[in-house]
Design a protein around this motif. Sequence first.
Motif, PDB file in Angstrom:
ATOM      1  N   GLU B 170      40.092  48.553  54.191  1.00  0.00           N
ATOM      2  CA  GLU B 170      39.015  47.466  54.109  1.00  0.00           C
ATOM      3  C   GLU B 170      37.690  48.120  53.666  1.00  0.00           C
ATOM      4  OE1 GLU B 170      37.785  43.231  56.013  1.00  0.00           O
ATOM      5  OE2 GLU B 170      38.682  44.701  57.412  1.00  0.00           O
ATOM      6  N   ILE B 171      37.161  48.991  54.470  1.00  0.00           N
ATOM      7  CA  ILE B 171      36.041  49.631  54.201  1.00  0.00           C
ATOM      8  C   ILE B 171      36.132  50.127  52.995  1.00  0.00           C
ATOM      9  CG2 ILE B 171      34.290  51.453  55.048  1.00  0.00           C
ATOM     10  CD1 ILE B 171      35.252  50.551  57.614  1.00  0.00           C
ATOM     11  N   GLY B 172      37.205  50.841  52.696  1.00  0.00           N
ATOM     12  CA  GLY B 172      37.265  51.687  51.407  1.00  0.00           C
ATOM     13  C   GLY B 172      37.481  50.688  50.163  1.00  0.00           C
ATOM     14  N   ARG B 173      37.490  49.513  50.354  1.00  0.00           N
ATOM     15  CA  ARG B 173      37.570  48.428  49.195  1.00  0.00           C
ATOM     16  C   ARG B 173      38.692  48.432  48.321  1.00  0.00           C
ATOM     17  NH1 ARG B 173      31.859  48.787  50.093  1.00  0.00           N
ATOM     18  NH2 ARG B 173      31.152  46.887  50.874  1.00  0.00           N
ATOM     19  N   ASP B 174      39.911  48.998  48.836  1.00  0.00           N
ATOM     20  CA  ASP B 174      40.732  48.974  47.907  1.00  0.00           C
ATOM     21  C   ASP B 174      42.222  48.585  48.710  1.00  0.00           C
ATOM     22  OD1 ASP B 174      41.304  50.777  49.795  1.00  0.00           O
ATOM     23  OD2 ASP B 174      41.919  52.582  48.747  1.00  0.00           O
ATOM     24  N   LYS B 175      41.843  47.285  49.469  1.00  0.00           N
ATOM     25  CA  LYS B 175      43.086  46.678  50.357  1.00  0.00           C
ATOM     26  C   LYS B 175      43.575  46.002  49.304  1.00  0.00           C
ATOM     27  CE  LYS B 175      39.915  43.057  51.665  1.00  0.00           C
ATOM     28  NZ  LYS B 175      39.855  42.144  52.648  1.00  0.00           N
ATOM     29  N   ALA B 176      45.207  45.551  49.631  1.00  0.00           N
ATOM     30  CA  ALA B 176      45.815  44.688  48.931  1.00  0.00           C
ATOM     31  C   ALA B 176      45.532  43.284  49.276  1.00  0.00           C
ATOM     32  CB  ALA B 176      47.358  45.024  49.193  1.00  0.00           C
ATOM     33  N   ALA B 177      45.982  42.390  48.685  1.00  0.00           N
ATOM     34  CA  ALA B 177      45.656  40.963  49.076  1.00  0.00           C
ATOM     35  C   ALA B 177      46.221  40.474  50.317  1.00  0.00           C
ATOM     36  CB  ALA B 177      46.381  39.955  47.863  1.00  0.00           C
ATOM     37  N   THR B 178      47.445  41.228  50.640  1.00  0.00           N
ATOM     38  CA  THR B 178      48.514  40.936  51.770  1.00  0.00           C
ATOM     39  C   THR B 178      47.534  41.484  53.390  1.00  0.00           C
ATOM     40  OG1 THR B 178      49.574  42.626  51.355  1.00  0.00           O
ATOM     41  CG2 THR B 178      50.582  40.442  50.768  1.00  0.00           C
ATOM     42  N   THR B 179      46.576  42.282  53.041  1.00  0.00           N
ATOM     43  CA  THR B 179      46.082  43.121  54.196  1.00  0.00           C
ATOM     44  C   THR B 179      45.386  41.878  55.104  1.00  0.00           C
ATOM     45  OG1 THR B 179      45.342  44.742  52.524  1.00  0.00           O
ATOM     46  CG2 THR B 179      44.841  45.034  54.857  1.00  0.00           C
ATOM     47  N   ASP B 180      44.718  41.110  54.630  1.00  0.00           N
ATOM     48  CA  ASP B 180      43.950  40.111  55.537  1.00  0.00           C
ATOM     49  C   ASP B 180      45.056  39.482  56.497  1.00  0.00           C
ATOM     50  OD1 ASP B 180      41.236  40.594  55.047  1.00  0.00           O
ATOM     51  OD2 ASP B 180      41.177  38.757  53.810  1.00  0.00           O
ATOM     52  N   SER B 181      46.102  38.813  55.805  1.00  0.00           N
ATOM     53  CA  SER B 181      46.971  38.125  56.771  1.00  0.00           C
ATOM     54  C   SER B 181      47.733  39.024  57.603  1.00  0.00           C
ATOM     55  CB  SER B 181      47.853  37.405  55.851  1.00  0.00           C
ATOM     56  OG  SER B 181      48.810  38.392  55.150  1.00  0.00           O
ATOM     57  N   ARG B 182      48.109  40.296  57.430  1.00  0.00           N
ATOM     58  CA  ARG B 182      48.759  41.360  58.202  1.00  0.00           C
ATOM     59  C   ARG B 182      47.440  41.586  59.409  1.00  0.00           C
ATOM     60  NH1 ARG B 182      52.807  43.215  60.621  1.00  0.00           N
ATOM     61  NH2 ARG B 182      52.903  45.340  60.916  1.00  0.00           N
ATOM     62  N   ILE B 183      46.302  41.786  59.119  1.00  0.00           N
ATOM     63  CA  ILE B 183      45.263  42.099  59.960  1.00  0.00           C
ATOM     64  C   ILE B 183      45.245  40.871  61.107  1.00  0.00           C
ATOM     65  CG2 ILE B 183      42.769  42.350  60.716  1.00  0.00           C
ATOM     66  CD1 ILE B 183      42.574  44.014  58.172  1.00  0.00           C
ATOM     67  N   THR B 184      45.149  39.690  60.640  1.00  0.00           N
ATOM     68  CA  THR B 184      45.348  38.525  61.534  1.00  0.00           C
ATOM     69  C   THR B 184      46.467  38.628  62.211  1.00  0.00           C
ATOM     70  OG1 THR B 184      44.228  37.368  59.639  1.00  0.00           O
ATOM     71  CG2 THR B 184      44.876  35.960  61.442  1.00  0.00           C
ATOM     72  N   GLU B 185      47.594  39.004  61.905  1.00  0.00           N
ATOM     73  CA  GLU B 185      49.045  39.032  62.508  1.00  0.00           C
ATOM     74  C   GLU B 185      48.990  39.832  63.667  1.00  0.00           C
ATOM     75  OE1 GLU B 185      52.404  39.927  60.000  1.00  0.00           O
ATOM     76  OE2 GLU B 185      53.527  40.338  61.811  1.00  0.00           O
ATOM     77  N   LEU B 186      48.459  41.091  63.303  1.00  0.00           N
ATOM     78  CA  LEU B 186      48.480  42.153  64.180  1.00  0.00           C
ATOM     79  C   LEU B 186      47.642  41.805  65.330  1.00  0.00           C
ATOM     80  CD1 LEU B 186      48.520  45.475  61.703  1.00  0.00           C
ATOM     81  CD2 LEU B 186      50.353  44.586  63.411  1.00  0.00           C
ATOM     82  N   ILE B 187      46.310  41.327  65.007  1.00  0.00           N
ATOM     83  CA  ILE B 187      45.231  41.159  65.874  1.00  0.00           C
ATOM     84  C   ILE B 187      45.898  39.934  66.926  1.00  0.00           C
ATOM     85  CG2 ILE B 187      43.098  39.913  66.558  1.00  0.00           C
ATOM     86  CD1 ILE B 187      41.939  41.524  64.217  1.00  0.00           C
ATOM     87  N   GLU B 188      46.610  39.280  66.532  1.00  0.00           N
ATOM     88  CA  GLU B 188      47.273  38.359  67.221  1.00  0.00           C
ATOM     89  C   GLU B 188      48.311  38.645  68.276  1.00  0.00           C
ATOM     90  OE1 GLU B 188      47.813  34.647  69.041  1.00  0.00           O
ATOM     91  OE2 GLU B 188      46.069  35.320  67.770  1.00  0.00           O
ATOM     92  N   ARG B 189      49.071  39.649  67.682  1.00  0.00           N
ATOM     93  CA  ARG B 189      50.147  40.351  68.567  1.00  0.00           C
ATOM     94  C   ARG B 189      49.389  41.165  69.630  1.00  0.00           C
ATOM     95  NH1 ARG B 189      54.057  43.020  64.605  1.00  0.00           N
ATOM     96  NH2 ARG B 189      54.724  44.400  66.398  1.00  0.00           N
TER      97      ARG B 189
END
Lengths: 339, 474
Positions: B170-189
């Motif tokens: 994310e900081i490197g600004r080359d994230k894929a569009a799916t990264t956000d939802s993956r992060i949210t999912e992981l944080i929830e888990r």
Amino acid sequence: MSFISEIQKFNSLSIVGLEKNTGKTVCLNYILDRLPSQNYKVAVTSIGIDGESKDQVTGTAKPEIILKEGTYFSTSEVYYSRRNLLSELVEITGERSSLGRIVTAKVLRGGKVMLGGPSSAASLRRWKEGVKKFDVDLTIIDGALSRMSSGSPAISESLIITTGAAYSIDMERLVRRTKYVVGLVGIDKAEPSVRDRFMDIERGVWGIDLNGGLVDFHLESSLTVDKVKDDITKNSSHVFVSGALTDRFLNMISDSDRVKDIVLVVRDFTKMFVTEEAYRNFLRRGGNLRVLQKSRLIAVCVNPVSPRGVVLDSGTLCGKLGEALQLPVYDIVKCGDVI
Amino acid sequence: MLFKDFFDAPCGLRYMLESLQLVSSCGRSRLLSSEMLVSQGDIEESYKKLRIAYRTIYETDGVTGSALASLKHKLMCLRDISGTISRLANKVVLDDIDLFEIKYIALLAGAVRGYLEELKLGVIEIPDLEDVVKILDPDGMRVESFYVYDSYSKELGRIRGELKKLQGLEIGRDKAATTDSRITELIERERLLERKIRENLSDLLREHAESIKLAVDSLGDLDVLLAKCLQIKEMGLCFPEISSDGRTSYEGMFHPQILSVYEEYNKLHADFGGEKKRFTPIDIEFVHIPISIIGANMGGKTVVLKMLALNQLLFQFGFGIPAKRAEIEIKDEVRICIGDEQDELSGLSSFAGEIKAIDGVLQSAAQGKKLLALIDEPARTTNPIEGTALVAALLNVLKDSEISLIITTHYNIPGEFFRRLRVNGLVNGKMDYRLGETKSGDIPHEAINIAKSLKVNEQWIGEAEKFLDKKIID
């Protein structure tokens, strides 16, 4: 020179807003984001109950504080339980707030948190001393609305002031008011020999007489000045007000025939409880004012957007302020990337 | 009765508490809520501990000040975690702050145990909380910090590893569009997993709740013990003997608060070369026969009562005693009636308040309780004729009881059924505060002389002398 590297020259920084919604939190996040994360430790807290996700007064959205890995932060128990980051709790301090005890933690994975730390000047000083044990290089205090005391040089060596349309939407007035406050911060220090004599005095009003002797005027505060008016103005070369300087006291010096011969000394700019008019009158009459301690004002940051939606022209505002203050002025929201 | 019930008794217990150098709030609350000791066994035990601790600290060669200082420093860090302990007992899932508190105390207890061993100070047993440390310090770092460590669960470690990697992108600004939802999912888990781990930890710790509480209490007790030892040394207090024959006796009894006031005065007046104020130590011995202390005003009668009250309480709360030597009988109750018992709020006048208080003493006596009752000038607020009758009757009623009744009075009480102690009084213009046995009921007539020495209105004193002469002639 970027102001981030200027900040790194000091061990402590306070960010003080002249009004709510002048972009203080944006400014703090900007600085936290750009300070180096390798071999450089930062501890941050906020005075009082700042750091709410919604502004308590106007209900406008307010950004949360974003912290990077390795940063130490102190906040209340309640805010700690709502944190949105991974952190290791390292201390439960002896300080309390309305939202529970103040705890200190180290960020293990960056994220967002609300900060609500110690609320008095004395407890902030204790906090600053307390986090030294974590070998931090810089302590940052997010000062609160109209709590200039959090910008006191007794607490922080350096200072950033935020101002903006929330303070006044009349650009001329905004510039003038900001210039006044910046002028107070910039009051020169008294000469070292005078500072030494007054530094440890915590109460009352004192003077140095024409023979160089230290005189106690036996005044509880500058509020009860009428009793010994003549004693103070007749024979003094320096007059030191250890507590708050008020209009009444300042006017008494202004009205004296010897106004130009007396150096009035206050502890620091946060003790100046005088109106702009009284201060200007004092300066016009040739008065001399000095402080014992002075903070280094690093920059002034502006937010041209008022909570009611009025937007001042950022370029014009920065230009006018910069010219008036002779200091770097930044609109962090707009031109953050170019600083 | 608890220590705090006597806190404001007019005998100087508050001063003794304030000058006790407790370093933790736990120590203070343990002392304030401690019960007055009334059994011989408990008092013996408490002084045995105090003696051993005192000897170990102050009378043993080679005891290093540094180990003691480190021990005190550790106790200074002792915090009241009763809230956390009761949450634990009530089966609440503890949060990170609670868990930090418990880990902190467990490490602290371990460190204190180490210092006690080094000092060879075994009088207070601090429970071993090593099992608690193990639960909250899975990596064995022994650092006073806490979070839900990766090593509690392999999955947690994996989730956090992936989150870190994604946030780096994310900081490197080359994230894929799916990264956000993956992060949210992981944080929830991560959150769910952390919660589960906290539940497990709370369950594991619940088994140790008792010993954690015990550890905090005994750390508080240790603070009290060390502070009592220091007080004995600094104030020059003595270890009392427990009386077995009903006798209480003091040699060289003093009042630390008054002594300190004198010392302060002497320090202030040292430059003026004036006479120093000295405290006269008092010797006194009594059994169960009522005692009436008579003597001049300003002769220290009330101070004697205060000292007796203070020492009895200090004894039954296991403190050093302000005397050269003390042998004290254990009492079931200590009743102190010094000063004005007036209570406007409940509508009691001075007289009524005092009479009620004395009635309380008599009630306890009727129940056969062993009592130390100290009453300053009973019935002084009424007329001397009835006052004398009330005081004489009080002494008479209690003459055969188990009660140690000691009063002061200016009334002339006739009879031989009680002991009279008399303040020696003015000798060559100087006050001799010592007590002496006297048979005669005649109270001293020194009030006017003493008033004169206070340099008050001469006309007034002169008139008083005339009145006195006239009365005597009449």
